[in-house]
Design an enzyme around this catalytic site. Sequence first.
Site, PDB file in Angstrom:
ATOM      1  N   ILE A  38       3.625 -13.323   3.996  1.00  0.00           N
ATOM      2  CA  ILE A  38       4.476 -12.257   3.451  1.00  0.00           C
ATOM      3  C   ILE A  38       4.338 -12.204   1.927  1.00  0.00           C
ATOM      4  CG2 ILE A  38       6.874 -11.479   3.155  1.00  0.00           C
ATOM      5  CD1 ILE A  38       7.468 -12.494   5.941  1.00  0.00           C
ATOM      6  N   ARG A  80       9.898 -18.290   8.620  1.00  0.00           N
ATOM      7  CA  ARG A  80      10.923 -17.723   9.496  1.00  0.00           C
ATOM      8  C   ARG A  80      11.358 -18.782  10.505  1.00  0.00           C
ATOM      9  NH1 ARG A  80      11.465 -12.285   9.319  1.00  0.00           N
ATOM     10  NH2 ARG A  80      12.041 -12.082  11.503  1.00  0.00           N
ATOM     11  N   ASP A  92       8.528 -15.244  19.003  1.00  0.00           N
ATOM     12  CA  ASP A  92       8.923 -16.091  17.867  1.00  0.00           C
ATOM     13  C   ASP A  92       9.979 -17.130  18.251  1.00  0.00           C
ATOM     14  OD1 ASP A  92       7.255 -14.477  16.406  1.00  0.00           O
ATOM     15  OD2 ASP A  92       8.761 -13.826  14.954  1.00  0.00           O
ATOM     16  N   ALA A 149       3.097 -10.874  16.342  1.00  0.00           N
ATOM     17  CA  ALA A 149       3.484  -9.854  17.316  1.00  0.00           C
ATOM     18  C   ALA A 149       2.566  -9.862  18.535  1.00  0.00           C
ATOM     19  CB  ALA A 149       3.475  -8.480  16.649  1.00  0.00           C
ATOM     20  N   HIS A 204     -27.173  -1.107  11.768  1.00  0.00           N
ATOM     21  CA  HIS A 204     -27.369  -1.071  10.323  1.00  0.00           C
ATOM     22  C   HIS A 204     -27.068   0.327   9.804  1.00  0.00           C
ATOM     23  CE1 HIS A 204     -29.078  -1.957   6.434  1.00  0.00           C
ATOM     24  NE2 HIS A 204     -29.753  -0.806   6.508  1.00  0.00           N
TER      25      HIS A 204
END
Length: 483
Positions: free
Chosen positions: A196, A283, A323, A331, A455
Amino acid sequence: MKDSYDLIVIGGGPGGYEAAIRAGQLGMSVACIEKRVYKGEPALGGTCLNVGCIPSKALLDSSHRYEATKHELAEHGISTGDVAIDVPQMIERKEAIVKQLTGGVAMLLKGNGVEWLQGWGTLLDGKGDGKKVKFTALEDESETTITAKYVILATGSVPIAIPVAKVDEAYIVDSTGALDFTEVPKRLGIIGAGVIGLELGSVWRRLGSEVVIFEALPELLAVADKDIAKEAGKLLKKQGLDIRVDTKVTNAEVKDGQVVVTSQKGDASTDETFDKLIVCVGRRAYAEKLLGDNSGIQLTERGLVEVDEQCKTNLDGVYAIGDLVRGPMLAHKAMEEGMMAVERIHGEKPQVNYDTIINVIYTHPEIAWVGLTEQQAAEQGYEVKTGSFNLAANGRALAQSEAQGSIKVVADAKTDRLLGMHAVSVGAGDIVHQGMIAMEFVSSIEDLQLMTFAHPTISEAVHEAALSADGRAIHAIQRKKRK
Ligand code: FAD
Ligand code: NAD
């Protein structure tokens, strides 16, 4: 609202809403409980869509366009006259994107037959077949007990607070506040040079802030491959981010409309003044009001919900994802876990491959990786071989004025198997997906060497990095013994 469902998902972030949608697709009766109110309106999408991934990327894009227009167009022969940034307009654009996406999630839930219950969910009792969940409505705080055969806990995370720099929402803010500045701070302090700190530090630096980032650890990007971290650090400092490693903030207080930050490096203590200070030191899992006294759910010492590799908690039929549980707070990891939990409930046997979760830091150039770093591979006992290629010798990168950074591959020298891909380059986040797919198919360095890359593309640097692992890169002088 019904009395009972097949599945109740608590939390409507990327983990929770994706689980709910998948369960709807599989024909289950599903309720998704989400309590978030964003700018006065109940909102789905969690941290990611409201105050995380998406709004930060919207600001990264606006600020990149501003900087590129102001400083990079002249070399193409394009003159622009005065370039100005209208911060409220930039924030309005961000809000429109957030609204579009969170509204889209609400439509997707509805379209898949998922009931969105607006309020708090609390697992009262997760044992047995009829698991009890208390729903506390946002609207009137009324409480109802509903039951379900299965429950998925997906309540996410919140920023870690530190006592030396208390967030006041005006001068000292967390990541959420830093997405809503109404003007460009002249001097911006940031505590934490993590993801962050680097992303939001880049946003406000590009728009004109003088940015100082205080990082407690002795090295920047300690989790990344050392070569990539070093190169990224150099590029970010060259852009003007003043990153001070090995420096601890010991105090921050607001005086006369300014934040006075005291920091310590070794024995030296320094006071500096900033217009704003962002605290982004990590967090922590969020389980407020999630578990009743008799829920039966086991937590880890760090307050995460204890789960196994398939996101099963200690209680049959109760899963936890995202989380709220071990692993990186990302996420896409939350989404895949949500999908895995639901499909397992449905009797299928999917498994998230935690070895190929990609990390991307959306600076410019981006910093991204998948799999093992050279250092991790050595620690794990592999005989390591590496190859890398500098973007300075990539035609497309030069044509785009993006000839900075490099791509690196890490492999097992004995078997030639690809173990990791690391990049600091334009589009690095997309580039390392090639590494992820290759690793999923247990590819070797030779596989990457034998494929034909178009390329001119940035992806050619992946090909050259693989060739260089055996001293065969064409557009770089090779010191390694050729195979
Ligand atoms: P969350 O998204 O946190 O959602 C959980 C939801 O549950 C919340 O909306 C919360 O209101 C709700 N809830 C909590 N408790 C209850 C309860 N008891 N009852 C009802 N509802 C409840 N990740 C990336 O992969 N890429 C990025 O680019 C990225 N950028 C980020 C930028 C920022 C500034 C931040 C802060 C984070 C970023 N992340 C990024 C991390 C990402 O946002 C999280 O990993 C992700 O949102 C986790 O999803 P989740 O579903 O587990 O939890
Ligand atoms: P982080 O863990 O990435 O970085 C926090 C940094 O703060 C670390 O470098 C740490 O050493 C430092 N730190 C900790 N305490 C400190 C102190 N007292 N003083 C100075 N430095 C200190 O955490 P974050 O940047 O807050 O982000 C949180 C999480 O959100 C990330 O771990 C990531 O999972 C997720 N996220 C992901 C993305 C992405 O995928 N692009 C973007 C933003 C956030």
